[in-house]
Motif scaffolding. Structure first.
Motif, mmCIF file in Angstrom:
data_model
loop_
_atom_site.group_PDB
_atom_site.id
_atom_site.type_symbol
_atom_site.label_atom_id
_atom_site.label_comp_id
_atom_site.label_asym_id
_atom_site.label_seq_id
_atom_site.Cartn_x
_atom_site.Cartn_y
_atom_site.Cartn_z
ATOM 1 N N ARG A 79 0.815 -1.206 0.000
ATOM 2 C CA ARG A 79 0.000 0.000 0.000
ATOM 3 C C ARG A 79 0.845 1.251 0.000
ATOM 4 O O ARG A 79 0.381 2.315 -0.360
ATOM 5 C CB ARG A 79 -0.931 -0.009 1.220
ATOM 6 N N LYS A 105 -12.066 4.447 1.924
ATOM 7 C CA LYS A 105 -11.270 3.345 2.451
ATOM 8 C C LYS A 105 -10.320 2.813 1.390
ATOM 9 O O LYS A 105 -10.596 2.907 0.196
ATOM 10 C CB LYS A 105 -12.191 2.219 2.934
ATOM 11 N N PRO A 106 -9.193 2.272 1.804
ATOM 12 C CA PRO A 106 -8.234 1.733 0.825
ATOM 13 C C PRO A 106 -8.851 0.620 -0.019
ATOM 14 O O PRO A 106 -9.643 -0.187 0.467
ATOM 15 C CB PRO A 106 -7.091 1.198 1.694
ATOM 16 N N ARG A 139 -4.250 5.422 -0.490
ATOM 17 C CA ARG A 139 -5.424 4.552 -0.496
ATOM 18 C C ARG A 139 -5.279 3.398 -1.498
ATOM 19 O O ARG A 139 -5.974 2.393 -1.380
ATOM 20 C CB ARG A 139 -6.687 5.351 -0.862
#
Length: 207
Positions: free
Chosen positions: A77, A158-159, A185
Motif C-alpha cells: 500500500r 477506504k483503501p 489509499r
C-alpha cells in the motif's frame, strides 16, 4: 585205582571278583563319549537359534522436506504502481470510466476499484447522495461495486487495491491535495487521468 588227572586249581582269590549278571537284566551297553558341542547344535529341550535373521534393510533415505511455499507478494500500500493517462480536464472523467471498464474486463472485481474526482462529481455519486450520505457511504462499506467519491472526501474513502483519479477540475491545488492521499489509499495500482504537467507536479517527476 584209576588215575584221575588233576587240573591245576586256581584259587578264587587269583581270578578276581566274579560278576554274575542279574536275572532278566542285560548288561548295559557302553555309551559313547560325546564330542564337543557346536554352537549350532541345539541343547536338548531348547529350540535352536533358527535360521539366520536377515540383515535389517538399509535405512530409507528420507526426501528433503519440501521448501515452504513462498507467500504470494502482497499488495504494497505504501508504493503502488502508478499509471498516467493523459487527458484534458474536460475529458478526464471519460478517461477514468474507460480505465474502469478495462480493469473489469481484465478480471478485477468491481469492489476492488475506487474512483475519485477532483472537479465535478460522477453522476452515480450525485444520484446516490440524493438518498442521504449514510446510505451512500454504506455502499462503500459493502465493497461489492465500484465506488465513486469526491476527492475532497478522500479522507473518508477506504483503501482499495485500485484507485482511479479523474483530474477533471481546473484547480491544480485540488489535484495536489488529492493525489498524495489517493496514492496512500491505493494498495496495488493508482491510475491518474488528466493533465500530465499538473499530475507530475503533484506526485513528482518520477510518475
Amino acid at each position: 585205582m584209576p588215575l584221575i588227572s588233576e587240573e591245576p586249581q586256581i584259587p578264587e582269590s587269583a581270578q578276581g571278583p566274579r560278576v554274575t549278571p542279574a536275572t532278566g537284566r542285560t548288561a548295559p551297553t557302553p555309551r559313547p563319549v560325546p564330542g564337543p558341542r557346536s554352537a549350532a547344535t541345539p541343547r536338548p529341550g531348547r529350540p535352536g537359534p533358527g535360521p539366520a535373521r536377515p540383515a535389517p534393510p538399509a535405512p530409507r533415505a528420507h526426501p528433503a522436506p519440501a521448501a515452504p511455499a513462498r507467500p504470494q507478494p502482497t499488495e504494497n500500500r505504501s508504493a503502488p504502481q502508478v499509471q498516467l493517462i493523459p487527458a484534458p480536464a474536460a475529458g478526464a472523467l471519460d478517461a477514468a470510466e474507460e480505465a474502469v471498464d478495462l480493469l473489469l474486463e481484465s478480471g478485477r472485481a468491481p469492489g476492488d476499484i475506487l474512483v475519485l474526482t477532483t472537479g465535478e462529481q460522477h453522476p452515480w455519486a450525485v444520484h446516490e447522495l440524493s438518498f442521504g450520505e449514510a446510505a451512500y457511504w454504506a455502499q462503500q462499506d459493502a465493497g461489492d461495486d465500484v465506488f465513486f467519491a469526491d476527492a475532497s472526501a478522500v479522507d473518508r474513502a477506504k483503501p482499495r487495491p485500485v484507485v482511479v483519479v479523474a483530474a477533471n477540475g481546473d484547480a491544480g491545488d485540488a489535484v495536489a491535495r488529492a493525489l498524495p492521499v489517493a496514492r496512500d489509499r491505493a494498495a496495488a495500482l493508482l491510475i491518474v487521468c488528466g493533465d500530465p504537467q499538473t499530475i507530475n507536479s503533484a506526485l513528482g517527476a518520477g510518475v
